[in-house]
Enzyme design. Structure first.
Site, short mmCIF file in Angstrom:
data_model
loop_
_atom_site.label_atom_id
_atom_site.label_comp_id
_atom_site.label_asym_id
_atom_site.label_seq_id
_atom_site.Cartn_x
_atom_site.Cartn_y
_atom_site.Cartn_z
N HIS A 1 4.54 10.21 -0.10
CA HIS A 1 3.37 10.45 -0.94
C HIS A 1 3.14 11.95 -1.09
CE1 HIS A 1 1.55 6.32 0.44
NE2 HIS A 1 2.62 6.19 -0.32
N HIS B 1 5.47 7.69 5.03
CA HIS B 1 5.12 6.51 5.81
C HIS B 1 6.42 5.77 6.11
CE1 HIS B 1 0.66 6.43 5.03
NE2 HIS B 1 1.05 7.20 4.02
N HIS C 1 3.72 13.82 2.66
CA HIS C 1 3.93 13.11 3.92
C HIS C 1 4.67 11.80 3.66
CE1 HIS C 1 0.13 11.47 2.30
NE2 HIS C 1 0.49 10.34 2.89
N TYR D 1 0.83 -1.21 0.00
CA TYR D 1 0.00 0.00 0.00
C TYR D 1 0.86 1.26 0.00
CZ TYR D 1 -2.73 3.81 2.02
OH TYR D 1 -3.29 5.03 2.27
#
Length: 249
Positions: A107, A122, A120, A22
């Site tokens: 992203h 992850h 941002h 993801y």
């Protein structure tokens, strides 16, 4: 002042490989075109540098009640260029997880209000701390053996902490993230700064910005979106007292 947003998440056994796909926009997530940077580090030799192999092993061999991964979701300052933010993301990863295996993705979706890019990162990482002992995947995720470390798994850097200790650790982590971001802003000659503290701790009277969520934004008219974007720009887009959250994708 630049915006500061940070969330800590964790994933149960069986969810790590899917979540890694993801964040890196692989497989059924490949139609999302907001990935601008991906990287990883500290992967064991048996992964051959492929983080998917690591997360698949975590899903398979991690203890049934254990977290397969932890995650930091961090807003990056729009004041920096994309290249500078990607370098900042890797810097944050190295500083936050040390020598633990990690995977990161940056992203850059366009914000639903105001057209501002919601940049941002992850940062997925394992709680398993490498200790220099070579282990196959089935042993790496086994229970740690303090008397004979070579016969057990890697020690987990979590658990056994009181709520007060966990609270202090979160505050310390948030401060560390803000300090690293501010160092980057200063290094690039920018005056903007982020502040990890709550609005009350900063001595500000305005209420935290209300998080609307994609569904509610979708139902707003163009004029309502424009009004809220204006209120946001002036610091008036508050709502009932609550913690501000980061709408990420």
């Amino acid at each position: 002042m630049a915006s500061f947003h940070h969330r800590i998440k964790s994933g149960r056994k069986g969810s790590a490989k899917e979540h890694a796909a993801y964040i890196e926009r692989l497989g059924r997530y490949s139609d999302r075109e907001d990935l601008v940077y991906a990287g990883n580090g500290n992967m064991p030799d048996w992964t051959e540098g492929n983080p998917a192999t690591f997360w698949k092993a975590a899903d398979t061999y991690e203890r049934a009640n254990g977290a397969a991964y932890r995650e930091h979701v961090i807003a990056l300052p729009n004041e920096l260029s994309l290249e500078q933010n990607c370098a900042l993301a890797m810097r944050l990863a190295r500083e936050l997880v040390g020598n633990k295996p990690f995977q990161l993705a940056v992203h850059a979706p366009e914000g639903s209000l105001g057209g501002i890019t919601n940049l941002h990162m992850h940062l997925m990482y394992s709680d398993r701390v490498p200790d220099g002992i070579g282990r196959p995947p089935e042993r790496m995720f086994a229970r740690y053996n303090s008397e004979r470390p070579e016969d057990g798994g890697c020690r987990k850097d979590s658990g056994g902490r009181s709520p007060m200790v966990l609270r202090d650790q979160v505050i310390s982590t948030r401060k560390k993230i803000a300090d690293i971001q501010n160092q980057a802003l200063e290094e690039h000659g920018l005056n903007a700064r982020v502040d990890h503290r709550s609005l009350r701790e900063q001595g500000l009277q305005r209420r935290p910005e209300r998080h609307l969520g994609p569904a509610r934004i979708k139902g707003m008219s163009d004029s309502e979106k424009a009004l809220f974007a204006t209120l946001r720009a002036t610091g008036s887009a508050g709502g009932p007292p609550r913690s501000a959250t980061l709408a990420t994708s």
